[in-house]
Design a protein around this motif. Sequence first.
Motif, PDB file in Angstrom:
ATOM      1  N   ASP A  35     -28.801  27.273  28.282  1.00  0.00           N
ATOM      2  CA  ASP A  35     -28.406  27.418  27.005  1.00  0.00           C
ATOM      3  C   ASP A  35     -27.813  26.265  26.139  1.00  0.00           C
ATOM      4  OD1 ASP A  35     -27.691  28.809  24.486  1.00  0.00           O
ATOM      5  OD2 ASP A  35     -25.875  29.905  25.487  1.00  0.00           O
ATOM      6  N   GLU A  36     -28.666  25.485  25.397  1.00  0.00           N
ATOM      7  CA  GLU A  36     -28.128  24.170  24.645  1.00  0.00           C
ATOM      8  C   GLU A  36     -27.390  23.560  25.724  1.00  0.00           C
ATOM      9  OE1 GLU A  36     -26.353  25.329  20.849  1.00  0.00           O
ATOM     10  OE2 GLU A  36     -27.457  27.127  20.744  1.00  0.00           O
ATOM     11  N   PRO A  37     -28.225  22.749  26.447  1.00  0.00           N
ATOM     12  CA  PRO A  37     -27.536  21.857  27.407  1.00  0.00           C
ATOM     13  C   PRO A  37     -27.099  20.385  26.817  1.00  0.00           C
ATOM     14  CG  PRO A  37     -29.716  21.723  27.906  1.00  0.00           C
ATOM     15  CD  PRO A  37     -29.533  23.030  27.161  1.00  0.00           C
ATOM     16  N   LEU A  38     -27.697  20.357  25.342  1.00  0.00           N
ATOM     17  CA  LEU A  38     -27.229  18.946  24.756  1.00  0.00           C
ATOM     18  C   LEU A  38     -26.237  19.090  23.814  1.00  0.00           C
ATOM     19  CD1 LEU A  38     -31.005  17.802  24.041  1.00  0.00           C
ATOM     20  CD2 LEU A  38     -29.422  17.095  25.856  1.00  0.00           C
ATOM     21  N   TYR A  39     -25.715  20.427  23.636  1.00  0.00           N
ATOM     22  CA  TYR A  39     -24.884  20.892  22.637  1.00  0.00           C
ATOM     23  C   TYR A  39     -23.504  20.011  22.887  1.00  0.00           C
ATOM     24  CZ  TYR A  39     -21.987  23.726  19.438  1.00  0.00           C
ATOM     25  OH  TYR A  39     -21.136  24.277  18.569  1.00  0.00           O
ATOM     26  N   LEU A  82     -28.655  17.266  31.685  1.00  0.00           N
ATOM     27  CA  LEU A  82     -29.856  18.146  31.480  1.00  0.00           C
ATOM     28  C   LEU A  82     -30.494  18.179  32.804  1.00  0.00           C
ATOM     29  CD1 LEU A  82     -31.518  20.027  29.887  1.00  0.00           C
ATOM     30  CD2 LEU A  82     -33.042  17.763  29.134  1.00  0.00           C
ATOM     31  N   LYS A  83     -30.712  17.043  33.338  1.00  0.00           N
ATOM     32  CA  LYS A  83     -31.656  17.058  34.857  1.00  0.00           C
ATOM     33  C   LYS A  83     -30.672  18.008  35.963  1.00  0.00           C
ATOM     34  CE  LYS A  83     -33.203  14.169  38.566  1.00  0.00           C
ATOM     35  NZ  LYS A  83     -32.571  14.406  39.480  1.00  0.00           N
ATOM     36  N   THR A  84     -29.677  17.538  35.783  1.00  0.00           N
ATOM     37  CA  THR A  84     -28.669  18.403  36.868  1.00  0.00           C
ATOM     38  C   THR A  84     -28.850  20.005  36.681  1.00  0.00           C
ATOM     39  OG1 THR A  84     -27.235  16.760  37.311  1.00  0.00           O
ATOM     40  CG2 THR A  84     -26.549  18.737  37.839  1.00  0.00           C
ATOM     41  N   VAL A 106     -35.260  26.160  28.491  1.00  0.00           N
ATOM     42  CA  VAL A 106     -34.330  25.476  27.873  1.00  0.00           C
ATOM     43  C   VAL A 106     -34.088  25.766  26.425  1.00  0.00           C
ATOM     44  CG1 VAL A 106     -33.141  23.215  27.724  1.00  0.00           C
ATOM     45  CG2 VAL A 106     -34.721  23.812  29.879  1.00  0.00           C
ATOM     46  N   LYS A 107     -33.149  26.215  25.776  1.00  0.00           N
ATOM     47  CA  LYS A 107     -32.764  26.566  24.467  1.00  0.00           C
ATOM     48  C   LYS A 107     -32.144  25.163  23.919  1.00  0.00           C
ATOM     49  CE  LYS A 107     -29.754  29.064  21.540  1.00  0.00           C
ATOM     50  NZ  LYS A 107     -28.594  29.928  21.709  1.00  0.00           N
ATOM     51  N   HIS A 108     -32.735  24.779  22.861  1.00  0.00           N
ATOM     52  CA  HIS A 108     -32.219  23.476  22.009  1.00  0.00           C
ATOM     53  C   HIS A 108     -32.421  23.984  20.415  1.00  0.00           C
ATOM     54  CE1 HIS A 108     -33.068  20.864  25.430  1.00  0.00           C
ATOM     55  NE2 HIS A 108     -34.261  20.884  25.625  1.00  0.00           N
ATOM     56  N   ILE A 109     -31.245  23.446  19.961  1.00  0.00           N
ATOM     57  CA  ILE A 109     -31.195  23.615  18.486  1.00  0.00           C
ATOM     58  C   ILE A 109     -31.810  22.174  18.002  1.00  0.00           C
ATOM     59  CG2 ILE A 109     -29.654  23.719  16.750  1.00  0.00           C
ATOM     60  CD1 ILE A 109     -29.948  26.348  17.995  1.00  0.00           C
ATOM     61  N   ALA A 110     -32.528  22.342  17.010  1.00  0.00           N
ATOM     62  CA  ALA A 110     -33.374  21.207  16.451  1.00  0.00           C
ATOM     63  C   ALA A 110     -32.710  20.037  16.366  1.00  0.00           C
ATOM     64  CB  ALA A 110     -34.320  21.569  15.242  1.00  0.00           C
ATOM     65  N   LYS A 111     -31.398  19.949  15.784  1.00  0.00           N
ATOM     66  CA  LYS A 111     -30.479  19.019  15.222  1.00  0.00           C
ATOM     67  C   LYS A 111     -30.072  18.101  16.644  1.00  0.00           C
ATOM     68  CE  LYS A 111     -26.318  21.839  15.156  1.00  0.00           C
ATOM     69  NZ  LYS A 111     -25.504  22.419  14.127  1.00  0.00           N
ATOM     70  N   PHE A 112     -30.458  18.681  17.648  1.00  0.00           N
ATOM     71  CA  PHE A 112     -30.005  18.014  19.044  1.00  0.00           C
ATOM     72  C   PHE A 112     -30.993  16.932  19.437  1.00  0.00           C
ATOM     73  CE2 PHE A 112     -27.563  22.047  20.648  1.00  0.00           C
ATOM     74  CZ  PHE A 112     -26.613  21.757  19.468  1.00  0.00           C
ATOM     75  N   GLN A 113     -32.312  17.078  18.691  1.00  0.00           N
ATOM     76  CA  GLN A 113     -33.433  16.224  18.887  1.00  0.00           C
ATOM     77  C   GLN A 113     -33.155  14.872  19.137  1.00  0.00           C
ATOM     78  OE1 GLN A 113     -35.147  14.220  16.959  1.00  0.00           O
ATOM     79  NE2 GLN A 113     -33.964  14.664  15.031  1.00  0.00           N
ATOM     80  N   ALA A 114     -32.245  14.235  18.367  1.00  0.00           N
ATOM     81  CA  ALA A 114     -31.695  12.810  18.447  1.00  0.00           C
ATOM     82  C   ALA A 114     -31.316  12.231  19.895  1.00  0.00           C
ATOM     83  CB  ALA A 114     -31.002  12.585  17.256  1.00  0.00           C
ATOM     84  N   LEU A 115     -30.916  13.323  20.611  1.00  0.00           N
ATOM     85  CA  LEU A 115     -30.404  13.118  22.020  1.00  0.00           C
ATOM     86  C   LEU A 115     -31.545  13.298  23.248  1.00  0.00           C
ATOM     87  CD1 LEU A 115     -27.136  15.180  21.662  1.00  0.00           C
ATOM     88  CD2 LEU A 115     -27.300  12.655  21.077  1.00  0.00           C
ATOM     89  N   PHE A 116     -32.514  13.659  22.674  1.00  0.00           N
ATOM     90  CA  PHE A 116     -33.681  13.964  23.505  1.00  0.00           C
ATOM     91  C   PHE A 116     -34.845  12.636  23.690  1.00  0.00           C
ATOM     92  CE2 PHE A 116     -37.498  16.036  25.276  1.00  0.00           C
ATOM     93  CZ  PHE A 116     -36.851  16.808  26.355  1.00  0.00           C
ATOM     94  N   ASP A 117     -34.956  12.199  24.993  1.00  0.00           N
ATOM     95  CA  ASP A 117     -36.093  11.286  24.938  1.00  0.00           C
ATOM     96  C   ASP A 117     -37.465  11.897  25.283  1.00  0.00           C
ATOM     97  OD1 ASP A 117     -37.958   9.419  26.039  1.00  0.00           O
ATOM     98  OD2 ASP A 117     -36.503   8.442  27.495  1.00  0.00           O
ATOM     99  N   GLU A 123     -32.664  13.781  28.809  1.00  0.00           N
ATOM    100  CA  GLU A 123     -31.724  13.557  27.979  1.00  0.00           C
ATOM    101  C   GLU A 123     -31.735  12.075  27.817  1.00  0.00           C
ATOM    102  OE1 GLU A 123     -26.828  14.118  27.599  1.00  0.00           O
ATOM    103  OE2 GLU A 123     -28.342  15.333  29.115  1.00  0.00           O
ATOM    104  N   PHE A 124     -31.494  11.467  26.613  1.00  0.00           N
ATOM    105  CA  PHE A 124     -31.356   9.915  26.589  1.00  0.00           C
ATOM    106  C   PHE A 124     -30.513   9.285  27.346  1.00  0.00           C
ATOM    107  CE2 PHE A 124     -33.577   9.501  22.146  1.00  0.00           C
ATOM    108  CZ  PHE A 124     -34.485   8.705  22.609  1.00  0.00           C
ATOM    109  N   LYS A 125     -30.934   8.177  28.031  1.00  0.00           N
ATOM    110  CA  LYS A 125     -29.983   7.110  28.957  1.00  0.00           C
ATOM    111  C   LYS A 125     -29.731   8.220  30.223  1.00  0.00           C
ATOM    112  CE  LYS A 125     -28.424   4.571  25.386  1.00  0.00           C
ATOM    113  NZ  LYS A 125     -26.977   3.892  24.601  1.00  0.00           N
ATOM    114  N   ASN A 126     -30.686   9.016  30.727  1.00  0.00           N
ATOM    115  CA  ASN A 126     -30.420   9.851  31.768  1.00  0.00           C
ATOM    116  C   ASN A 126     -31.769   9.951  32.601  1.00  0.00           C
ATOM    117  OD1 ASN A 126     -27.650  11.537  32.103  1.00  0.00           O
ATOM    118  ND2 ASN A 126     -27.993  11.151  29.921  1.00  0.00           N
TER     119      ASN A 126
END
Length: 614
Positions: A35-39, A82-84, A106-117, A123-126
Amino acid sequence: MVKKITVIHCWSAPRSRSTALMYSFNSRSDCCGLDEPLYRRWLQENQKYVSRPYTKELINGIPHADSRLEDHFKWEREKDDLKTRCELCVAEVEAENNDGNVIVFVKHIAKFQALFDFNNNCEFKNTPFLKYKDAVDVVHKHLLLIRDPVSILSSWEANSSVHNGAVTPNEVGIVDLMSVYSHLQSKNVAGDGSSEIVAFLDSDELSSNPESALNTVCQDLNIPFTTDMLSWEKGPKKCDGPWADWWYKGVHNSTEFKCDHARKYHTLDPNLYPAMKVSLGAYNFFQQMTSRYRNRGPRPEEIYEDPRNEHLLVYVGAPGFGRLIPRQFAGISPFDGSVQGGDATWEGIRVYNGRILSLDRHLRRLFKSAKALGFKNVHSKEEITEAIFRTLAVNGMRDEAHMRLTLTRGEKYTSSMNPNFNVYGTTLIILAEWKPTEGKTTHDNSKGISLITSSIRRNSPSTCDSKIHHNNMINNILPKIQSNVAGVDEALMLDLDGFVSETNACNIFMVDDGILMTPHADHCLPGITRETVLILAEELGIRTEVRRISLAEFHAADEVFTTGTMGALTPVTMIDGRIIGNGTKGNITAEIQDAYSQLPEQHEWSTAIPPFES
């Protein structure tokens, strides 16, 4: 032992049934929901601009004072990357399911896309999750879950206390979905040749037909569907984020996707209109990418005679505002006069071997019809000609093409029959298609066609004058329905006195004892192809007559043929069960067909299409 791992990244706007979809996947024995691991990271970076009642606790991984004891572990796990989190999900399924296949949803809210590679699906830088225990390859797939922004915003107030009144396009998130899609498309184009799976699902289909929607999306994701996905247990879930108590009260009371029997009708706050209008464009695009939309009718290969017609660009617009739009998105306002009352005029124009046949004649008739209808603020001839060339160029059309040119009275500012309300100028529509004169959507100009006589009479000038090439076509459509039901090609139409007028789509000629005859144009449009045939006949030394002609004369004719821009000259071999002549194309018909086919090469009859540039 795990053999195959599929990570499905589901991107959505808020209030799009994404949590219910996570529960649906989580109900599978081979799947774990995430559930929204980038939140947490998003909130950490945006806490100056947004406020949530649990912000401090989520960022620090400390249970909220109102959190249940059994949910305390959820606050701590949000600190993992996210990987863990994905690896923990795989281990959880591995411990309970031994068939070797594991899905992580993996549930993502679209506004989190800036954090995703998107290049590495992490996840960026991960570190990306590419292998499990250094042995099992991981496949990443993406699902875009969409919902009509009107529906999203109509129910926005349900969580207004948590949203804190933030109603921006970014908060709604549908525009961010376009960014997600852009990243994925760019990756597929610039990648190693392998195409990453991107599936689309309209959330409203989950509500109206969940089994079909889930079955289809599983096919699109290339995973098996299981009936476990159709329901889940009521109450909080282990996969829930720690914020669930604030957001998931409704879905915690559910056990399936079905809507409540008591449908809710929501109002839409006018203050939400700006966010809605910005979001609608992206939603309209995505809706047409869903399997439900693509399967709404026959497959393209079943209906398009030329496959290029699936991807046409259409010209639409008022004077000074015309533009070229893909056919799937082309449309006019429901306030347009053509929609409100068929208030428009039109022309059919043909392209042959780099030239447009009788362009000046067609445009002259178009403007005469517009004048007779009293149109105001009309496109100029130069603007229409330029739009024609642009439309042909963008579609690469120089031969075997047909254009339907429509000029409407334009958009009204209120629904009415009153032309005084059309204040924005005429609307020009240029629909160009790849369409040979003989084909599935036209007729066989060698073997000929069969007609029946319609019971519906052709309009007279006392009702709706056909000298105006107008869009009030029901008088033509109803006879065509009769011919379809009768299993013949076209319907012959009589005037109010019982004399032949024309067919439902074309002017008509007959030959008797070497004389070429056609009905007066009192009850029909004096077509440009009809006029051309009369001129050619005179040049060929064929005697012509324009007069009233009875149905019996057509039944007994030596030859009959129809004329029109789309199909040119088409022989008629049977009318009402009577064989015309010997049942084949006649000599005079063939002679005029041959002369007509040479006209595009004659400059006095045609207009050259300018060269196209790539």
